[in-house]
Scaffold this motif. Structure first.
Motif, short mmCIF file in Angstrom:
data_model
loop_
_atom_site.label_atom_id
_atom_site.label_comp_id
_atom_site.label_asym_id
_atom_site.label_seq_id
_atom_site.Cartn_x
_atom_site.Cartn_y
_atom_site.Cartn_z
N SER A 94 30.37 0.50 34.15
CA SER A 94 31.06 -0.71 34.56
C SER A 94 31.82 -1.29 33.38
O SER A 94 31.82 -0.72 32.28
N THR A 95 32.50 -2.41 33.62
CA THR A 95 33.32 -3.05 32.60
C THR A 95 32.88 -4.49 32.43
O THR A 95 32.82 -5.25 33.41
N CYS A 96 32.57 -4.87 31.20
CA CYS A 96 32.13 -6.22 30.90
C CYS A 96 33.22 -7.23 31.24
O CYS A 96 34.35 -7.12 30.76
N ALA A 97 32.87 -8.22 32.04
CA ALA A 97 33.84 -9.23 32.44
C ALA A 97 34.23 -10.16 31.30
O ALA A 97 35.25 -10.84 31.38
N HIS A 98 33.43 -10.20 30.25
CA HIS A 98 33.69 -11.11 29.13
C HIS A 98 34.59 -10.49 28.06
O HIS A 98 35.38 -11.20 27.44
N HIS A 99 34.45 -9.18 27.83
CA HIS A 99 35.18 -8.55 26.72
C HIS A 99 36.02 -7.34 27.16
O HIS A 99 36.67 -6.73 26.32
N GLN A 133 32.39 -6.97 35.54
CA GLN A 133 31.04 -7.32 35.94
C GLN A 133 30.20 -7.83 34.78
O GLN A 133 30.54 -7.67 33.60
N VAL A 134 29.08 -8.44 35.14
CA VAL A 134 27.93 -8.61 34.26
C VAL A 134 26.78 -7.86 34.92
O VAL A 134 26.72 -7.75 36.15
N GLN A 135 25.90 -7.32 34.12
CA GLN A 135 24.87 -6.43 34.64
C GLN A 135 23.99 -7.10 35.69
O GLN A 135 23.65 -6.50 36.72
N GLU A 136 23.65 -8.36 35.44
CA GLU A 136 22.79 -9.07 36.38
C GLU A 136 23.42 -9.17 37.77
O GLU A 136 22.73 -9.11 38.79
N GLN A 137 24.74 -9.34 37.79
CA GLN A 137 25.43 -9.51 39.07
C GLN A 137 25.46 -8.22 39.87
O GLN A 137 25.37 -8.24 41.11
#
Length: 224
Positions: free
Chosen positions: A111-116, A154-158
């Motif tokens: 996945s791809t980090c939504a923050h960075h 994404q974030v992993q928790e989501q």
């Protein structure tokens, strides 16, 4: 704007052809023949070109076609926005009166980090316990649900929460759990720089016995 991105794209294709590469084609289900997707692709190509220019990046032939390549790659990595992953759970099959725990461990997750906007990768375990008399879903569909939600910012928790919500909404099990363990490049390559760190998240719903929970965690650890 349209003429600008068309010029960037044409330049990228010419560069590839001069090196005897095949012309750029977009992966399915991304279809640039439609006006909206072609325009979105062109906008993305131009945006990448502007980013490289703003950062002072110009490596000649090596980066001439980079904007088109990056736009193509991002279209694939974010393809989850063009589907409802829960739809993979629509088709169900008869099950024994009490099928017990159903689990798929070791699902590859990227996945791809939504923050960075950096990747994170790992493994996912999906488990659910159908109530007596309920129907079950094909095992591959559990993996497809994970992949669909992971191919977004994404974030992993989501991801775990969304996969769990889809299973609960479509299958109504008596209990379910989603475990994810992943390594995040935003922690490995920048900031805190912890290259060996991994993150584990858990989402669960309903009732699972202690032995079922223990089995899920054991299989998740083994499949990592």
């Amino acid at each position: 704007m349209a003429n600008q991105w068309n010029a960037v794209y044409d330049q990228a294709v010419r560069s590839l052809n001069e090196e005897r590469f095949e012309p750029i084609t977009m992966p399915e289900p991304y279809n640039p023949d439609t006006f909206a997707e072609a325009r979105a692709h062109g906008t993305a190509v131009e945006a990448v070109a502007q980013l490289l220019g703003a950062l002072g990046v110009d490596e000649g032939e090596h980066t001439a076609a980079t904007p088109a390549r990056v736009a193509k790659a991002w279209a694939e990595m974010l393809s989850g926005y063009r589907e409802d992953p829960a739809d993979h759970l629509a088709r169900t099959f008869p099950a024994p009166d009490d099928p017990g725990l159903v689990m798929v461990a070791g699902i590859a997750l990227t996945s791809t980090c939504a923050h960075h906007m950096l990747p994170f990768t790992g493994r996912c375990t999906v488990a659910y316990r159908p109530s007596p008399g309920q129907r079950i879903v094909g095992l591959s569909k559990l993996a497809r649900v994970v992949h669909g939600y992971a191919r977004r910012m994404q974030v992993q928790e989501q991801i775990g929460a969304q996969v769990l919500d889809a299973i609960v909404a479509k299958l109504n099990p008596s209990g379910a759990m989603v475990l994810i363990t992943a390594s995040h490049d935003c922690m490995r390559l920048r900031g805190v720089r912890e290259p060996d760190s991994v993150t584990t998240t858990q989402a669960h719903h309903g009732l699972l016995t202690d032995s079922e929970r223990a089995l899920i965690h054991a299989e998740h650890a083994r499949a990592r």
